[in-house]
Structure formats: C-alpha cells, structure tokens
Enzyme design. Structure first.
Site, PDB file in Angstrom:
ATOM      1  N   LYS A  22       0.845  -1.202   0.000  1.00 56.47           N
ATOM      2  CA  LYS A  22       0.000   0.000   0.000  1.00 56.47           C
ATOM      3  C   LYS A  22       0.873   1.242   0.000  1.00 56.47           C
ATOM      4  O   LYS A  22       0.689   2.154  -0.813  1.00 56.47           O
ATOM      5  CB  LYS A  22      -0.891   0.006   1.239  1.00 56.47           C
ATOM      6  CG  LYS A  22      -1.552   1.356   1.537  1.00 56.47           C
ATOM      7  CD  LYS A  22      -2.471   1.321   2.731  1.00 56.47           C
ATOM      8  CE  LYS A  22      -1.765   1.590   4.009  1.00 56.47           C
ATOM      9  NZ  LYS A  22      -1.485   3.003   4.323  1.00 56.47           N
ATOM     10  N   ASN A  23       1.868   1.288   0.895  1.00 54.20           N
ATOM     11  CA  ASN A  23       2.640   2.514   1.070  1.00 54.20           C
ATOM     12  C   ASN A  23       3.667   2.736  -0.023  1.00 54.20           C
ATOM     13  O   ASN A  23       4.220   3.824  -0.138  1.00 54.20           O
ATOM     14  CB  ASN A  23       3.285   2.537   2.467  1.00 54.20           C
ATOM     15  CG  ASN A  23       2.232   2.688   3.555  1.00 54.20           C
ATOM     16  OD1 ASN A  23       1.066   2.999   3.246  1.00 54.20           O
ATOM     17  ND2 ASN A  23       2.606   2.453   4.782  1.00 54.20           N
ATOM     18  N   CYS A 118      -4.928  13.027  12.452  1.00 58.52           N
ATOM     19  CA  CYS A 118      -5.656  11.755  12.322  1.00 58.52           C
ATOM     20  C   CYS A 118      -5.546  11.076  13.690  1.00 58.52           C
ATOM     21  O   CYS A 118      -4.942  11.588  14.614  1.00 58.52           O
ATOM     22  CB  CYS A 118      -5.072  10.903  11.200  1.00 58.52           C
ATOM     23  SG  CYS A 118      -3.552  10.092  11.678  1.00 58.52           S
ATOM     24  N   ARG A 123       0.599  14.840  12.738  1.00 60.86           N
ATOM     25  CA  ARG A 123       1.076  14.553  11.384  1.00 60.86           C
ATOM     26  C   ARG A 123       1.206  15.818  10.538  1.00 60.86           C
ATOM     27  O   ARG A 123       0.570  15.972   9.511  1.00 60.86           O
ATOM     28  CB  ARG A 123       0.190  13.498  10.722  1.00 60.86           C
ATOM     29  CG  ARG A 123       0.072  12.267  11.598  1.00 60.86           C
ATOM     30  CD  ARG A 123      -0.566  11.107  10.933  1.00 60.86           C
ATOM     31  NE  ARG A 123       0.335  10.480   9.953  1.00 60.86           N
ATOM     32  CZ  ARG A 123      -0.068   9.451   9.191  1.00 60.86           C
ATOM     33  NH1 ARG A 123      -1.294   9.009   9.294  1.00 60.86           N
ATOM     34  NH2 ARG A 123       0.760   8.914   8.317  1.00 60.86           N
ATOM     35  N   ASP A 308       4.378   0.569  12.102  1.00 61.65           N
ATOM     36  CA  ASP A 308       3.146  -0.016  11.547  1.00 61.65           C
ATOM     37  C   ASP A 308       2.944  -1.457  11.978  1.00 61.65           C
ATOM     38  O   ASP A 308       1.907  -2.041  11.657  1.00 61.65           O
ATOM     39  CB  ASP A 308       3.151   0.058  10.014  1.00 61.65           C
ATOM     40  CG  ASP A 308       3.061   1.488   9.536  1.00 61.65           C
ATOM     41  OD1 ASP A 308       3.306   1.721   8.335  1.00 61.65           O
ATOM     42  OD2 ASP A 308       2.793   2.377  10.364  1.00 61.65           O
ATOM     43  N   ARG A 400      -8.724  -0.211   4.314  1.00 62.63           N
ATOM     44  CA  ARG A 400      -7.734   0.734   3.795  1.00 62.63           C
ATOM     45  C   ARG A 400      -6.415   0.033   3.489  1.00 62.63           C
ATOM     46  O   ARG A 400      -5.680   0.427   2.610  1.00 62.63           O
ATOM     47  CB  ARG A 400      -7.470   1.845   4.803  1.00 62.63           C
ATOM     48  CG  ARG A 400      -8.652   2.732   5.081  1.00 62.63           C
ATOM     49  CD  ARG A 400      -8.253   3.948   5.879  1.00 62.63           C
ATOM     50  NE  ARG A 400      -7.162   4.670   5.201  1.00 62.63           N
ATOM     51  CZ  ARG A 400      -6.651   5.807   5.687  1.00 62.63           C
ATOM     52  NH1 ARG A 400      -7.102   6.319   6.814  1.00 62.63           N
ATOM     53  NH2 ARG A 400      -5.693   6.430   5.040  1.00 62.63           N
TER      54      ARG A 400
HETATM   55  C1  EPZ Z   1       4.338   6.847   6.244  1.00 63.25           C
HETATM   56  O1  EPZ Z   1       3.587   7.947   6.750  1.00 63.25           O
HETATM   57  C2  EPZ Z   1       3.364   5.692   6.153  1.00 63.25           C
HETATM   58  N1  EPZ Z   1       2.273   6.032   5.244  1.00 63.25           N
HETATM   59  C3  EPZ Z   1       2.801   5.383   7.543  1.00 63.25           C
HETATM   60  O2  EPZ Z   1       1.966   4.239   7.422  1.00 63.25           O
HETATM   61  C4  EPZ Z   1       3.967   5.037   8.468  1.00 63.25           C
HETATM   62  O3  EPZ Z   1       3.467   4.811   9.763  1.00 63.25           O
HETATM   63  C5  EPZ Z   1       4.957   6.205   8.488  1.00 63.25           C
HETATM   64  O4  EPZ Z   1       5.405   6.489   7.145  1.00 63.25           O
HETATM   65  C6  EPZ Z   1       6.185   5.903   9.334  1.00 63.25           C
HETATM   66  O5  EPZ Z   1       6.823   4.765   8.842  1.00 63.25           O
HETATM   67  C7  EPZ Z   1       2.505   5.996   3.900  1.00 63.25           C
HETATM   68  O6  EPZ Z   1       3.591   5.672   3.445  1.00 63.25           O
HETATM   69  C8  EPZ Z   1       1.355   6.338   3.026  1.00 63.25           C
HETATM   70  P1  EPZ Z   1       6.454  10.185   8.363  1.00 63.25           P
HETATM   71  P2  EPZ Z   1       4.248   9.429   6.763  1.00 63.25           P
HETATM   72  O7  EPZ Z   1       6.443  11.431   7.567  1.00 63.25           O
HETATM   73  O8  EPZ Z   1       5.053   9.614   5.547  1.00 63.25           O
HETATM   74  C9  EPZ Z   1       6.293  13.413  11.821  1.00 63.25           C
HETATM   75  C10 EPZ Z   1       0.031   2.966   7.690  1.00 63.25           C
HETATM   76  O9  EPZ Z   1      -0.467   2.446   8.686  1.00 63.25           O
HETATM   77  N2  EPZ Z   1       6.365  14.392  10.722  1.00 63.25           N
HETATM   78  O10 EPZ Z   1       7.663   9.297   8.327  1.00 63.25           O
HETATM   79  O11 EPZ Z   1       3.167  10.382   7.053  1.00 63.25           O
HETATM   80  C11 EPZ Z   1       4.954  12.696  11.853  1.00 63.25           C
HETATM   81  O12 EPZ Z   1       4.004  13.473  12.564  1.00 63.25           O
HETATM   82  C12 EPZ Z   1       0.573   4.384   7.746  1.00 63.25           C
HETATM   83  O13 EPZ Z   1       0.174   2.388   6.576  1.00 63.25           O
HETATM   84  C13 EPZ Z   1       6.563  15.728  11.031  1.00 63.25           C
HETATM   85  O14 EPZ Z   1       6.671  16.102  12.191  1.00 63.25           O
HETATM   86  O15 EPZ Z   1       5.196   9.290   8.029  1.00 63.25           O
HETATM   87  C14 EPZ Z   1       5.278  11.411  12.543  1.00 63.25           C
HETATM   88  O16 EPZ Z   1       5.251  11.621  13.937  1.00 63.25           O
HETATM   89  C15 EPZ Z   1       0.322   5.034   9.093  1.00 63.25           C
HETATM   90  N3  EPZ Z   1       6.607  16.621  10.009  1.00 63.25           N
HETATM   91  C16 EPZ Z   1       6.712  11.116  12.071  1.00 63.25           C
HETATM   92  O17 EPZ Z   1       7.238  12.360  11.595  1.00 63.25           O
HETATM   93  C17 EPZ Z   1       6.473  16.251   8.697  1.00 63.25           C
HETATM   94  O18 EPZ Z   1       6.546  17.115   7.809  1.00 63.25           O
HETATM   95  C18 EPZ Z   1       6.789  10.091  10.954  1.00 63.25           C
HETATM   96  O19 EPZ Z   1       6.086  10.602   9.874  1.00 63.25           O
HETATM   97  C19 EPZ Z   1       6.270  14.883   8.413  1.00 63.25           C
HETATM   98  C20 EPZ Z   1       6.220  13.966   9.431  1.00 63.25           C
END
Ligand code: EPZ
Length: 422
Positions: A22-23, A118, A123, A308, A400
C-alpha cells in the site's frame, strides 16, 4: 458499518499470498504526474486507499484505469486540468499530500490541503515544506491549503531533514527529479517503499543514487518518460500475517515474503521463540505449542522496528511469558488498541509513549472497536487466539490496508466472517 466476527480456533496451517505494498503504491501513483507519458503499475493492492488516490489523481485530470481486478493501474497525466488537491479527499487520506512534489516539479505550482490530524497523531507537513523550499519553492499556508509556487522551476540543493520522514523524502525526491542541477538529500528515510519509488523513477529516466541509505543524490533531468513497474511486496501486511501463526500456533507460509523486508521484525519474533525461515516461495513461520517469550520493542525509522507493526506485536505480547515494554517513538498517539486489548483481558499499562504488557495465559473474546488501520488488524489477531468470540467493529479501517483479510485468514483455518452493517 460492517464488523468482523472472529472465534478462537486453534493452530493455523497453509499459505497466505502477500499483496503489493500500500505505502509503495501510494507514492508510485503520484509519480505519474511527473511525466506526460503513461505509467503502469502491476501487483497493485486492491484497497480503499488506492481507490482514494485514484479519485484524487482523476480530480486533477489524470486518467487512471484499474485493470485485471485492480492489480494493474494504467495511468496517464498528459492533460491535467487542475493542480489543486482538495481538502475533501486529502482529509480522508494523508498520503494525498504526495502529489505536492510532483505537481510542483512538473507545473511549477500546486495547491494541496493540509491533511489535518488523524487518530494516531498531528502529522504536520513542516518537513515536506522545508525540503521543497530548499529546492526553491515558495510555499505559504492559506485557508488550510499549502500554496506552492516555483515560477522559475526548482533548483537542486543540499538539504538535511531534521527527521527521516518517509513522506517528506518521497515528495522531495520526486520534486528533485525535474529540478535544475543536483540535489543531495541527507537524513533521508530508508524504507523499502522509497527504494521501490526510486527504482520506478529510474525506469522513467530519473538519475538517482543512494536509495535505501540516509543520503540520496538526484541529478535533475528535463523530462521523464513512461514506464511499467511492479509494486514491491507489502512488508507490513507480511509482518501482520507472520503474527497469525505466532499467536495461534501452527505453521503458515507467506507467499512473496522476503526476509530483507522484515529483518528487525523477524529478529524480534525469533527472540520471542517463533521460527521464521525463508523458502523459495516466501517466508515460513511456525510456533510449536507453549507461550512465546516477552520481548521489548522500540519503533524506529527503517531498518528499525516498524511503527506499523507495533499494534500487532502488542497483541502477541499480551499472551507472552513475562513482561514486554513497547516504546512508540514515531507517532504521539499510537496505543489506541491497548484499551481494546484490555477489554479482552490483557494486562497493559500505558504511560505516554511507553506501554508495559504483562502476559496472561489467554485472552477472552469481547466486542472491541477498531480505531485505525493497524489497530484494527491487531484486534483481529487477538480474537483469533482468544477464547470465545470477538466482534471487531468499524472495520472500514481494515479495508484501507488489508485486501481480502477474511478470505486470507479463513484460508489457513481461522474462524472469521464479515458481518454486513445496518
Ligand atoms: C508513512 O507515513 C506511512 N504512510 C505510515 O503508514 C507510516 O506509519 C509512516 O510512514 C512511518 O513509517 C505511507 O507511506 C502512506 P512520516 P508518513 O512522515 O510519511 C512526523 C500505515 O499504517 N512528521 O515518516 O506520514 C509525523 O508526525 C501508515 O500504513 C513531522 O513532524 O510518516 C510522525 O510523527 C500510518 N513533520 C513522524 O514524523 C512532517 O513534515 C513520521 O512521519 C512529516 C512527518
């Protein structure tokens, strides 16, 4: 709203096919915006998130055809009609924000709604914005939308991210493929989904190196051409279903699984006393009788233990021998499955980002509620191992990220059925 009824039914045996990630698919699909030539994805998973991304791309004017029962996505963004990703779609799925980098790179402008929070956390998108601004974009927040412009086009730059964000890495790398000059992205995320994205971009003519390490280098090119790319296996679905025999006993082969995708997770299962071995067709997971050992878990960016899989691992630890401490370091609120597991008799104490689980002999079935995608599947796993019946409500979360979950688990002997909602 549908629910799922699952009854503890003893050891599992058989095979589960693992779908495309998915990701990975959610970042590969927006990559079509980078080129006016067709991009075709094979091994795409059949999930509601993919339908949401399809709707988003179509709202921009892209053509997306879902073929072969959804396993092939034929896309073309030759004639886009909009560069605005609307709040109504983005609020449903944060990954919609991955159109920002491609739109900015190809058209020099993009208007993308902030996703809003969310269940698992705030996020924000500050890391995305900082990276794209480093490439010369001007981005301002107005009425809940990010208004991004790069009138003279993007320019390559050296940029170090404050945190190895997956989505920010994907947006910045996609944007940099069409920037003038060289971009060096430091503290880049190393997830397999990013490696898969880079392999696809390279097929489209991008000049990129270093994927899978913390430093990715991109030489901008004038344009990208079309390609066909097979979506990498979903390591989170893989890890989730590895836990089914770990919790219920028996032996299950996960078709398409590879150890390289789940190394740190498999190491934890090994420490817990679960056998994991690579076969020519995938990964075979077995647990003989007796309880698993409690192990501690800290979630980290890849190659660390995946956030995850934290909820699913907690479900296993609920009936482990001993006490397990799970520390969630990626998201600020990702223990919502804990109170639901407690309803099933688990002994869990949550303090901030740490959950302490003291294993009990066996969980007892109960009505529970899914709160997010990964929490929902952890409750199903718990119900499969529990005594009696468990009803998991709000299973739209499941749709999802897990295709045909009932069919896949029934296929290895689980007693599970989907109850149509009123
Ligand atoms: C990706 O989300 C995945 N989703 C998430 O999977 C996964 O949990 C996450 O990476 C971490 O591995 C997809 O790939 C579609 P991040 P993403 O940016 O890119 C903070 C699932 O269950 N952050 O690495 O949104 C954020 O708040 C989903 O399949 C900032 O602060 O994750 C979080 O605490 C859930 N500022 C941490 O970093 C930003 O600009 C990790 O977020 C971006 C992120």
């Amino acid at each position: 709203m549908d629910s799922i009824l699952v009854t503890g039914n003893g050891p599992l045996n058989g095979q589960i096919p693992i779908a495309g990630a998915k990701n990975a698919c959610l970042t590969l699909m927006p990559a079509t915006l980078l080129s006016e030539e067709p991009l075709t994805l094979t091994n795409a998973p059949r999930l509601s998130d993919i339908k949401t991304m399809t709707a988003l791309l179509q709202s921009l004017g892209a053509e997306v055809s879902s073929l072969q029962d959804g396993q092939v996505l034929a896309m073309s963004s030759h004639d886009l009609t909009s560069q605005t990703a609307d709040y109504e779609i983005v609020r449903k799925m944060r990954a919609s924000n991955l159109v920002l980098g491609p739109l900015l790179a190809r058209f020099g402008q993009a208007v993308v709604s902030l996703p809003g929070g969310c269940a698992i956390g705030a996020r924000p998108m500050d890391l995305h914005v900082e990276g794209l601004e480093a490439l010369g974009a001007e981005i301002e927040l107005k009425d809940g939308y990010l208004h991004a412009n790069a009138p003279g086009g993007l320019k390559g730059a050296v940029h170090e991210m404050r945190f190895a964000s997956v989505g920010a890495t994907e947006n910045i790398v996609m944007a940099a493929t069409l920037a003038k000059g060289t971009t060096v992205l430091k503290n880049a995320a190393r997830e397999p989904e990013i490696v898969d994205l880079v392999e696809c971009l390279r097929k489209m003519g991008a000049q990129i190196s270093g994927e899978g390490t913390s430093t990715i280098e991109i030489q901008g090119v004038d344009r990208l051409h079309g390609a066909t790319h097979q979506v990498v296996t979903d390591r989170i679905e893989l890890g989730t279903y590895m836990l089914a025999p770990a919790m219920c006993g028996g032996e299950v082969e996960l078709l398409g699984g590879r150890m390289a995708l789940v190394e740190s997770f498999a190491a934890k299962l090994d420490a817990a006393g679960v056998q994991v071995e690579e076969t020519p067709k995938g990964l075979k997971v077995a647990r003989k009788n007796g309880r698993v050992n409690a192990v501690d878990v800290v979630t980290e960016p890849f190659p660390g233990f995946p956030t995850d899989l934290q909820a699913q691992m907690m479900a296993l630890m609920c009936t482990a021998e001993g006490t397990s401490v799970l520390e969630e370091r990626i998201f600020e609120n990702r223990f919502m499955h804990a109170p639901e597991l407690v309803r099933m008799g688990a002994n869990i104490e949550v303090h901030g980002g740490t959950a302490t689980v003291t294993g009990v002999e066996r969980l007892k079935g109960a009505p529970v509620m899914a709160t997010d995608l990964r929490a929902s599947v952890s409750l199903i796993l718990a119900g499969m191992a529990a005594e009696g019946e468990t009803t998991v409500s709000r299973v739209y979360h499941l749709d999802r990220g897990y295709e045909h979950v009932v069919r896949k688990l029934e296929g290895v002997g689980a007693k599970i059925e989907r109850i149509k909602g009123q």
